[in-house]
Design a protein around this motif. Structure first.
Motif, PDB file in Angstrom:
ATOM      1  N   UNK A 690      46.041  79.971  75.696  1.00  0.00           N
ATOM      2  CA  UNK A 690      45.225  80.856  74.864  1.00  0.00           C
ATOM      3  C   UNK A 690      44.391  80.050  73.875  1.00  0.00           C
ATOM      4  N   UNK A 691      44.999  79.013  73.250  1.00  0.00           N
ATOM      5  CA  UNK A 691      44.265  78.185  72.287  1.00  0.00           C
ATOM      6  C   UNK A 691      43.092  77.480  72.947  1.00  0.00           C
ATOM      7  N   UNK A 692      43.282  76.984  74.159  1.00  0.00           N
ATOM      8  CA  UNK A 692      42.187  76.311  74.858  1.00  0.00           C
ATOM      9  C   UNK A 692      41.099  77.303  75.249  1.00  0.00           C
ATOM     10  N   UNK A 693      41.518  78.469  75.765  1.00  0.00           N
ATOM     11  CA  UNK A 693      40.539  79.474  76.202  1.00  0.00           C
ATOM     12  C   UNK A 693      39.702  79.996  75.036  1.00  0.00           C
ATOM     13  N   UNK A 694      40.301  80.135  73.855  1.00  0.00           N
ATOM     14  CA  UNK A 694      39.564  80.631  72.693  1.00  0.00           C
ATOM     15  C   UNK A 694      38.935  79.503  71.883  1.00  0.00           C
ATOM     16  N   UNK A 695      39.600  78.345  71.850  1.00  0.00           N
ATOM     17  CA  UNK A 695      39.128  77.259  70.996  1.00  0.00           C
ATOM     18  C   UNK A 695      37.837  76.631  71.466  1.00  0.00           C
ATOM     19  N   UNK A 696      37.667  76.459  72.779  1.00  0.00           N
ATOM     20  CA  UNK A 696      36.454  75.818  73.278  1.00  0.00           C
ATOM     21  C   UNK A 696      35.193  76.626  72.966  1.00  0.00           C
ATOM     22  N   UNK A 697      35.144  77.932  73.289  1.00  0.00           N
ATOM     23  CA  UNK A 697      33.926  78.683  72.907  1.00  0.00           C
ATOM     24  C   UNK A 697      33.748  78.789  71.395  1.00  0.00           C
ATOM     25  N   UNK A 698      34.861  78.896  70.637  1.00  0.00           N
ATOM     26  CA  UNK A 698      34.736  78.946  69.178  1.00  0.00           C
ATOM     27  C   UNK A 698      34.155  77.646  68.634  1.00  0.00           C
ATOM     28  N   UNK A 699      34.613  76.514  69.173  1.00  0.00           N
ATOM     29  CA  UNK A 699      34.095  75.221  68.730  1.00  0.00           C
ATOM     30  C   UNK A 699      32.605  75.095  69.041  1.00  0.00           C
ATOM     31  N   UNK A 700      32.207  75.513  70.242  1.00  0.00           N
ATOM     32  CA  UNK A 700      30.786  75.458  70.595  1.00  0.00           C
ATOM     33  C   UNK A 700      29.968  76.326  69.648  1.00  0.00           C
ATOM     34  N   UNK A 701      30.479  77.499  69.338  1.00  0.00           N
ATOM     35  CA  UNK A 701      29.731  78.395  68.453  1.00  0.00           C
ATOM     36  C   UNK A 701      29.613  77.804  67.052  1.00  0.00           C
ATOM     37  N   UNK A 702      30.691  77.251  66.520  1.00  0.00           N
ATOM     38  CA  UNK A 702      30.665  76.692  65.167  1.00  0.00           C
ATOM     39  C   UNK A 702      29.739  75.477  65.089  1.00  0.00           C
ATOM     40  N   UNK A 703      29.841  74.568  66.068  1.00  0.00           N
ATOM     41  CA  UNK A 703      29.022  73.356  66.036  1.00  0.00           C
ATOM     42  C   UNK A 703      27.555  73.692  66.231  1.00  0.00           C
ATOM     43  N   UNK A 704      27.253  74.609  67.153  1.00  0.00           N
ATOM     44  CA  UNK A 704      25.853  75.000  67.349  1.00  0.00           C
ATOM     45  C   UNK A 704      25.316  75.757  66.141  1.00  0.00           C
ATOM     46  N   UNK A 705      26.159  76.552  65.493  1.00  0.00           N
ATOM     47  CA  UNK A 705      25.723  77.238  64.266  1.00  0.00           C
ATOM     48  C   UNK A 705      25.383  76.222  63.187  1.00  0.00           C
ATOM     49  N   UNK A 706      26.192  75.172  63.066  1.00  0.00           N
ATOM     50  CA  UNK A 706      25.892  74.115  62.104  1.00  0.00           C
ATOM     51  C   UNK A 706      24.604  73.396  62.490  1.00  0.00           C
ATOM     52  N   UNK A 707      24.402  73.187  63.797  1.00  0.00           N
ATOM     53  CA  UNK A 707      23.165  72.565  64.243  1.00  0.00           C
ATOM     54  C   UNK A 707      21.943  73.404  63.901  1.00  0.00           C
ATOM     55  N   UNK A 708      22.055  74.724  64.079  1.00  0.00           N
ATOM     56  CA  UNK A 708      20.933  75.600  63.706  1.00  0.00           C
ATOM     57  C   UNK A 708      20.689  75.565  62.209  1.00  0.00           C
TER      58      UNK A 708
END
Length: 760
Positions: A690-708
Motif C-alpha cells: 500500500x505504501x509503495x502504491x500510494x507513495x510513488x504517485x504522491x511523491x511525483x505530485x509533490x515534486x512536480x508541484x514544487x517544480x511548478x
C-alpha cells in the motif's frame, strides 16, 4: 499516587524498548521541525535585513545611455531614486576565476540602495582604479580587499578596496552579472545606465514599472528587476529545504501520534484484567486515563527537550548550510519563542492522541468480562479450507487468517504501519530526483555543460571553429539572450534564440513539441504562469523598440531564471533583425568529459576572447538535502519500528486464546510460532504494498508541484527504481519476521496453566 507510579514503573520495565524508540522518534521529529523553522528564518531574514539597512530600491531599471531618467522622480508613488549610474559590461578575472560583471559608476555612496560594507572601505578618489565587489561575486572570484582584478583582452587592472552586501539580484554564473561599484572615471564609455526607484507602497511595484516604461518609452528600457524577484532568489534553496523538512516533520509527527495511539490501544486490550483490578481497588476512570497520559507525555517531553537542547547547543556546528542557517536563526528575535513553541506543539499533539486512546481505558468495566471463546475472525474462508486440503502448510493459512480476518483492527494496524513507509518512499523519490539532476542533466533541462560568451572581435565562424576544435566538444549551439518586456510592461523576461533550424537546440520538453517552424517557441513554466498563457497560445513581447510575436508550441523544463524564459531558434530572431550575431554559445560535451577542464582549456585557447562558465546545476545547492533525507528516513524507521513492536505484541496476545486449541489439534510449538510470524509478515507486506502504491504517485505530485512553484515546471520527478524499492520492502518484511520470532516462540512454549490464566 504511589500505586499509579508503581503501575507506570512496571509498565516501563515491560516496554523499555518501545519507550526508548518513542523518545528518540519524538526527538527526531522536533529536530526536523526546528531545522525547518531555522531554514525559513534564514531564507527570509538576511535579505530583509540588508534591504532595510540599505534602504533598497523596489525597482531597478536598466536604460539606454541617453534616456531621460530625471522624469521618473516626478512619478506618483516614487519616494526617492538611486542614480542614474553609468554602467558598462565587462569580464574580470582573479586567481584563475572569471566572471561577467556590471561596472557601475558612482561618485558618492548612495543613500538609496546603499551597499553595506562587510570588509575594506568605500571608494576613494585617491585610488581611481579601486572597486567594491558584491559579496557573492567576491566569493566566486576568491577576491578580498587588496587583490587585483584583470580585464581579459586588455591591459586594464582594477584594485579591490571593499566587499559589500546588496539587496539587488545576486551574481549567478552565466545568468546574472555581478555588481561592481567604481568611480565614474572608471566607466569611460558606458553602454547604459541604471536607476533605482524606492516606492512609498511596495505593493504598487507593477504599476510603477508600467508608468516608468510609459514615460521613458519601451525602446529605452533594457531590463527591469524588482525587489520581489531579488527576495525570491535570495531565499532560493533554503526555502525549499525548509519546506521539505517541515513537510516530513509534520508527516512524521502524525505518524508518531498514530503509533502512540495504536500502542496504547493494544496495551489496553492486553491488560483489561489489570485495569479492572485497578478500578476494583478504588482507581477512578480519570486516574486510569491520567496514568497512560502522563506516562506517554513524559516520553514525548523527554524527546522534545532533548531535541531543543541539541538544536540550541550543536545546531550551529553542523557543517554546511544547515549550520549556517541555525547560527543566523539563533540570533533572530523569534528564535527563542520558536524553540519553546515547536517542541510544546509536538508534545501537545502526542498528548492529544494519547488522551483519545487512554479514554478507552477509563471505560473498562471494574468486573472482568470473559473473552469470547470464538475467534473474532470467524470461520476459515473457502479458499483457506481448499488450501489446507491442497496440503499447504497450516501455519501459513492460519497466519494469513489471523492477520486479515479481524478487519477493523487489521486495517488500523496496516494504516499506521503504512504511513511511515509511505513517507520513506517519498523521501527516496526526492533523493532519486536529486541524483537524476547529477547523473542525467540533459533529462531535466540541462543538455549543455558550458556557456561561452565571445567578444566582438571574434567572428561567428571563427568562434564556432575555435570551440568545435576541442576534442571533447560534441556540439556548439550559437545563440543570443536578451531581456524582453512582457505584455503590460510590468517585468522583463529572458528571450533566447539558441541553435538554428539546421542544428536545433536539444530542449527538454515536458509538454507539446519542439519549435521547428518560423515564429515557434518553447517556454518555461515560470513564463507561462507570469503571462497566464498555455501551450498553443501566441505571446507578444517587446525587445527595445521591436515587437516580437511568438507561438508557444511546447513547455520546456527551465532550471534558470525561475523558468521565466521563452526560447526559439536564432534563425527566428534573425527574421526581425538580419544583422543579429550570436553573443553566446552553449556547448554539449562528450560523455565523461570534465566541464571544468574543458572550460580551462577553452579559456586558454581563446586568449582572452572567450568567457567560459560551467552551467549551474540547481541540484548543486540541494546537497544538504541528502543528509536531511537520511535523517528523516531514520526517524521514520523508528516510528515504523514502534508500530511494528505494537503489532507484534497485539498478535501474540490475540493468539494466546487460540493456543490451547492449536495444541489440541496437534500443532507443534514451532508451527504455532510460524503462525504468529506469518501473520506479522503478511501485515507488514500489505503495508509495504500500500505504501509503495500510494507513495510513488504522491511523491511525483509533490515534486512536480514544487517544480511548478519554482518555475522549473512539472516533469522533473523521478521515483526510485525497483533496485531500491525491493530491498526496502524485503528489509521491512524480514525485519518484522525477525522481531516477531522471539516473542512468538516464547508464547508458543508457555505452560498450559499460564495459558488458562490468560484466557480466563
Amino acid at each position: 499516587m504511589r500505586a499509579a507510579l508503581r503501575w507506570a514503573h512496571s509498565d516501563l520495565r515491560t516496554h523499555r524498548g518501545e519507550a526508548l524508540f518513542l523518545v528518540l522518534a519524538t526527538a527526531g521529529i522536533v529536530v526536523s521541525l526546528l531545522l525547518a523553522t531555522a531554514l525559513f528564518g534564514y531564507a527570509t531574514n538576511p535579505w530583509q535585513r540588508v534591504f532595510t539597512q540599505a534602504r533598497g530600491a523596489h525597482v531597478w531599471l536598466h536604460t539606454a545611455p541617453k534616456a531621460d531618467t530625471g522624469r521618473l522622480t516626478e512619478l506618483d508613488g516614487v519616494e526617492s531614486v538611486a542614480g542614474p549610474y553609468p554602467t558598462s559590461s565587462v569580464t574580470v578575472a582573479s586567481r584563475g576565476s572569471r566572471a561577467s560583471v556590471e561596472l557601475r559608476g558612482t561618485a558618492e555612496r548612495p543613500s538609496v540602495g546603499r551597499p553595506l560594507i562587510t570588509s575594506g572601505h568605500w571608494l576613494d578618489p585617491a585610488a581611481p582604479d579601486g572597486v567594491v565587489l558584491e559579496s557573492r561575486l567576491a566569493r566566486a572570484l576568491l577576491a578580498q580587499p587588496g587583490d587585483t582584478l584583470t580585464v581579459p583582452g586588455t591591459a586594464r587592472t582594477l584594485t579591490v578596496v571593499g566587499v559589500a552586501d546588496s539587496a539587488e539580484p545576486r551574481y549567478r554564473p552565466g545568468e546574472q552579472p555581478g555588481q561592481v561599484w567604481a568611480l565614474p572615471s572608471a566607466v569611460p564609455h558606458p553602454g547604459g545606465q541604471v536607476i533605482g526607484l524606492r516606492l512609498t507602497d511596495p505593493d504598487d511595484t507593477d504599476y510603477a514599472v508600467q508608468r516608468a516604461v510609459t514615460v521613458l518609452g519601451a525602446g529605452a528600457i533594457g531590463e527591469v528587476s524588482t525587489w520581489k524577484q531579488a527576495r525570491a532568489e535570495a531565499q532560493g534553496d533554503n526555502r525549499l529545504l525548509g519546506q521539505v523538512l517541515g513537510l516530513f516533520g509534520l508527516g512524521a509527527l502524525i505518524a508518531a501520534g498514530l503509533a502512540v495511539h495504536g500502542a496504547i490501544g493494544t496495551r489496553i486490550r492486553g491488560h483489561l484484567r489489570d485495569i479492572s483490578v485497578l478500578k476494583a481497588i478504588g482507581f477512578t476512570p480519570g486516574q486510569v486515563v491520567r496514568i497512560f497520559l502522563l506516562q506517554h507525555l513524559t516520553y514525548a517531553l523527554l524527546g522534545a527537550v532533548a531535541a531543543a537542547a541539541l538544536t540550541q547547543a550543536l545546531g550551529s556546528r553542523v557543517p554546511g548550510r544547515l549550520g549556517d542557517a541555525v547560527g543566523v536563526w539563533q540570533g533572530l528575535p523569534g528564535s527563542t519563542a520558536a524553540l519553546v513553541v515547536v517542541p510544546a506543539g509536538a508534545v501537545l499533539f502526542i498528548g492529544a492522541t494519547t488522551g483519545l486512546a487512554a479514554w478507552r481505558a477509563g471505560r473498562v468495566s471494574p468486573v472482568p468480562v470473559p473473552r469470547p471463546a470464538a475467534p473474532l475472525g470467524g470461520r476459515l474462508s473457502g479458499v483457506a479450507r481448499r488450501a489446507l486440503g491442497a496440503r499447504v502448510p497450516p501455519a501459513l493459512i492460519l497466519g494469513w487468517h489471523q492477520a486479515f480476518t479481524r478487519r477493523p483492527r487489521s486495517l488500523g494496524t496496516i494504516a499506521r504501519l503504512t504511513l511511515p513507509l509511505l513517507l520513506i518512499v517519498v523521501a527516496m523519490s526526492a533523493w532519486t530526483t536529486i541524483d537524476r539532476f547529477h547523473s542525467s542533466p540533459e533529462r531535466v533541462g540541462l543538455p549543455t555543460a558550458l556557456s561561452v560568451r565571445a567578444d566582438a572581435n571574434l567572428g561567428e565562424r571563427d568562434a564556432r571553429a575555435l570551440l568545435e576544435r576541442d576534442p571533447q566538444v560534441a556540439a556548439a549551439y550559437p545563440g543570443v539572450e536578451v531581456a524582453a518586456l512582457v505584455p503590460g510592461q510590468t517585468a522583463t523576461i529572458a528571450l533566447r534564440g539558441l541553435g538554428t533550424h539546421a542544428e536545433p537546440y536539444p530542449y527538454t520538453l515536458a509538454e507539446g513539441r519542439a519549435a521547428r517552424g518560423p515564429d515557434e517557441a518553447v517556454a518555461g513554466q515560470g513564463l507561462l504562469d507570469l503571462l497566464d498563457v498555455r501551450v498553443g497560445d501566441w505571446v507578444r513581447m517587446t525587445v527595445g523598440d521591436q515587437p516580437q510575436v511568438l507561438h508557444i508550441v511546447g513547455r520546456s523544463i527551465e532550471p534558470e531564471n525561475a523558468g521565466r524564459v521563452v526560447s526559439t531558434s536564432l534563425d527566428t530572431l534573425r527574421e526581425n533583425d538580419p544583422g543579429l550575431r550570436p553573443t553566446l554559445y552553449q556547448l554539449r560535451l562528450d560523455p565523461g568529459a570534465d566541464p571544468h577542464r574543458v572550460a580551462d582549456r577553452l579559456a586558454e585557447t581563446g586568449r582572452g576572447h572567450l568567457d567560459v562558465h560551467t552551467v549551474t546545476n540547481p541540484a548543486d545547492g540541494l546537497s544538504p538535502l541528502r543528509a536531511v533525507v537520511l535523517g528523516l528516513i531514520a526517524v521514520l524507521a523508528l516510528i515504523g519500528l514502534i508500530e511494528l513492536l505494537t503489532a507484534i505484541g497485539g498478535t501474540v496476545r490475540e493468539g494466546e486464546r487460540d493456543l490451547l486449541a492449536l495444541k489440541a489439534i496437534g500443532l507443534s510449538p514451532r508451527q504455532i510460532t510460524a503462525i504468529t510470524i506469518t501473520a506479522t509478515g503478511c501485515t507488514t507486506l500489505a503495508a509495504v504494498v500500500v505504501a509503495t502504491a500510494l507513495g510513488l504517485p504522491l511523491a511525483h505530485w509533490l515534486i512536480d508541484a514544487q517544480g511548478r512553484w519554482s518555475g522549473i515546471g512539472a516533469g522533473i520527478a523521478h521515483g526510485p527504481s525497483l533496485v531500491l524499492l525491493l530491498p526496502l520492502g524485503a528489509a521491512a518484511v524480514l525485519g518484522a519476521v525477525v522481531l516477531a520470532a522471539l516473542p512468538a516462540a516464547r508464547a508458543a512454549r508457555r505452560r498450559l496453566a499460564d495459558t488458562l490464566s490468560a484466557v480466563a
